[in-house]
Design a protein around this motif. Sequence first.
Motif, PDB file in Angstrom:
ATOM      1  N   ARG A 130       0.839  -1.202   0.000  1.00  0.00           N
ATOM      2  CA  ARG A 130       0.000   0.000   0.000  1.00  0.00           C
ATOM      3  C   ARG A 130       0.873   1.251   0.000  1.00  0.00           C
ATOM      4  NH1 ARG A 130      -2.214  -2.271   5.534  1.00  0.00           N
ATOM      5  NH2 ARG A 130      -0.470  -1.924   6.930  1.00  0.00           N
ATOM      6  N   PRO A 188       9.892   2.421   4.590  1.00  0.00           N
ATOM      7  CA  PRO A 188       8.791   2.808   5.491  1.00  0.00           C
ATOM      8  C   PRO A 188       8.855   2.116   6.853  1.00  0.00           C
ATOM      9  CG  PRO A 188       8.018   1.192   3.884  1.00  0.00           C
ATOM     10  CD  PRO A 188       9.454   1.496   3.535  1.00  0.00           C
ATOM     11  N   PRO A 238       8.527  -1.771   8.914  1.00  0.00           N
ATOM     12  CA  PRO A 238       9.708  -2.332   9.549  1.00  0.00           C
ATOM     13  C   PRO A 238      10.682  -2.926   8.541  1.00  0.00           C
ATOM     14  CG  PRO A 238       7.830  -3.842   9.753  1.00  0.00           C
ATOM     15  CD  PRO A 238       7.320  -2.623   9.081  1.00  0.00           C
TER      16      PRO A 238
HETATM   17  N1  ASP Z   1       4.546  -0.041   7.686  1.00  0.00           N
HETATM   18  C1  ASP Z   1       4.173  -0.083   6.296  1.00  0.00           C
HETATM   19  C2  ASP Z   1       2.733  -0.545   6.139  1.00  0.00           C
HETATM   20  O1  ASP Z   1       2.024  -0.660   7.106  1.00  0.00           O
HETATM   21  C3  ASP Z   1       5.122  -0.871   5.473  1.00  0.00           C
HETATM   22  C4  ASP Z   1       5.313  -2.314   5.851  1.00  0.00           C
HETATM   23  O2  ASP Z   1       4.616  -2.839   6.724  1.00  0.00           O
HETATM   24  O3  ASP Z   1       6.167  -2.944   5.228  1.00  0.00           O
HETATM   25  O4  ASP Z   1       2.302  -0.778   5.033  1.00  0.00           O
END
Ligand code: ASP
Length: 310
Positions: free
Chosen positions: A165, A254, A256
């Motif tokens: 996303r 972004p 983790p």
């Molecule tokens: N923290 C971001 C998300 O919630 C990216 C990820 O989880 O990889 O989409």
Amino acid sequence: MRHLLSINDLDRQGIEQILDRAKTFTEVSEREIKKVPALRGRRVLNLFYESSTRTRSSFELAAKSLSADVINFAASGSAVDKGESLKDTVQTLSAYRPDLIVIRTPFVGAAELVAGWTTAGVVNAGDGKHEHPTQALLDVYTLRERLGSLEGANIWIVGDITHSRVARSCILAFQMMGAKVTVAGPPTLIPRGMEALCEVRYDLDDLAEADVVYALRMQNERMTDSFVPSLREYAARYQIDGRRLHPRQVLMHPGPVNRGVELAAEVIDSPQAVIGQQVEAGVVVRMAVLYDLLTGRNAPKPAITTAVPA
Ligand code: ASP
């Protein structure tokens, strides 16, 4: 703006306004008392059906820094475990009269549905593999701080595009701000038809042309099949490491991060990485989004009104 469900709810001017306001909020974080009364008496409901570290904590901190009252609701440990539906949960929690609902779910389109069930403003904090607009806003903020402007910048987004996303919201936001976007990754992790939206590459041979390299995590939680032969082979072809990252390039992620998969340890801690700045930007950018949604022209009416005798 009444809700923030997609980056498409904004235009370039709207993004700039939010980011300019976010910049003014940095001063609040530097004070000893990190709070202003801007949203005093307003209620923000954080509704998280999926795990989150950065997004949830920064929305909470953002709301509290503006003196709003925050209700944190995590699906696990709630009546959702007993089978309560999203609609029933939202309607139940609406009895608390929230002015704004921040929602994260694994379901594409859920934030939009919620916007139809409540009189509160709604912020999409991630709906499955669809969008995560506040992530894209904080990324644009971070890049503006680093580069001055995104106009003409060459941004490569590398990794699992299909299930991300973040990729969807970032492609829209970066292009709106005048950047040229290229996505790169294994063919199995790039959705069909992507060429209509931006440049597509299946290898990193020309990565040197990028001004910004934005690496993504493999979204295993959204995969039903195996999309790469092994993480080791994926890393060999697509990992951003000290050999692939040029000293003049900016590195983003972004979070983790899966150390040793999409990023090698040496680049995570390199001066090119702005991963910590992205996290920091999350608070002021979300403060600006909450402020805009709760005080802007299309803001929902305050949930609690005091009757004034005639
Ligand atoms: N923290 C971001 C998300 O919630 C990216 C990820 O989880 O990889 O989409």
